[in-house]
Design a protein around this motif. Sequence first.
Motif, PDB file in Angstrom:
ATOM      1  N   PRO A  42      40.647  44.898  34.902  1.00 15.51           N
ATOM      2  CA  PRO A  42      40.032  46.217  35.136  1.00 15.51           C
ATOM      3  C   PRO A  42      40.018  46.560  36.629  1.00 15.51           C
ATOM      4  O   PRO A  42      40.209  45.704  37.475  1.00 15.51           O
ATOM      5  CB  PRO A  42      38.622  46.038  34.590  1.00 15.51           C
ATOM      6  CG  PRO A  42      38.363  44.575  34.634  1.00 15.51           C
ATOM      7  CD  PRO A  42      39.690  43.907  34.431  1.00 15.51           C
ATOM      8  N   ASP A  43      39.764  47.833  36.906  1.00 14.05           N
ATOM      9  CA  ASP A  43      39.725  48.325  38.292  1.00 14.05           C
ATOM     10  C   ASP A  43      38.395  47.939  38.931  1.00 14.05           C
ATOM     11  O   ASP A  43      37.486  48.750  39.029  1.00 14.05           O
ATOM     12  CB  ASP A  43      39.930  49.833  38.298  1.00 14.05           C
ATOM     13  CG  ASP A  43      40.061  50.398  39.699  1.00 14.05           C
ATOM     14  OD1 ASP A  43      40.071  49.612  40.662  1.00 14.05           O
ATOM     15  OD2 ASP A  43      40.145  51.620  39.831  1.00 14.05           O
ATOM     16  N   THR A  44      38.293  46.702  39.378  1.00 12.70           N
ATOM     17  CA  THR A  44      37.051  46.197  39.963  1.00 12.70           C
ATOM     18  C   THR A  44      36.998  46.387  41.471  1.00 12.70           C
ATOM     19  O   THR A  44      35.983  46.090  42.089  1.00 12.70           O
ATOM     20  CB  THR A  44      36.886  44.699  39.645  1.00 12.70           C
ATOM     21  OG1 THR A  44      38.047  44.008  40.113  1.00 12.70           O
ATOM     22  CG2 THR A  44      36.722  44.469  38.155  1.00 12.70           C
ATOM     23  N   CYS A  45      38.098  46.882  42.066  1.00 15.50           N
ATOM     24  CA  CYS A  45      38.151  47.033  43.525  1.00 15.50           C
ATOM     25  C   CYS A  45      38.317  48.491  43.943  1.00 15.50           C
ATOM     26  O   CYS A  45      38.627  48.757  45.095  1.00 15.50           O
ATOM     27  CB  CYS A  45      39.289  46.192  44.086  1.00 15.50           C
ATOM     28  SG  CYS A  45      40.924  46.710  43.527  1.00 15.50           S
ATOM     29  N   ALA A  46      38.166  49.411  43.027  1.00 10.57           N
ATOM     30  CA  ALA A  46      38.294  50.845  43.304  1.00 10.57           C
ATOM     31  C   ALA A  46      39.690  51.237  43.742  1.00 10.57           C
ATOM     32  O   ALA A  46      39.868  52.179  44.519  1.00 10.57           O
ATOM     33  CB  ALA A  46      37.256  51.287  44.338  1.00 10.57           C
TER      34      ALA A  46
END
Length: 103
Positions: A42-46
């Motif tokens: 998932p996009d956990t780092c923006a």
Amino acid sequence: MRRTLGADDMKGVALSALALTLAGCVSPESAPQMAQVAQARPDTCAKSEFAALLGTPINNAELPLTQIYRVIFPDSVVTTDFMADRMEVIVDANGIVTGLRCG
């Protein structure tokens, strides 16, 4: 019963330590395989907020100081540690941003 380590034993210890140290790095050839795995996360780092960077020269990229990131060039050797909040900026040989991933 105690045994002292001889020269051959020390060579084995040194080689083992070297192997473990090198195992923490990844070669550029394995980067595409890692990219496939990273894309599934998932996009956990923006990273989606920085999609506009794709296709731009890295020298023109503006990244905020509050963002944790690392820039990976084709001949870069990087550690395999995973940091969910770190964005990895993938750059091609011409200095163009070609990918973003969390890791």
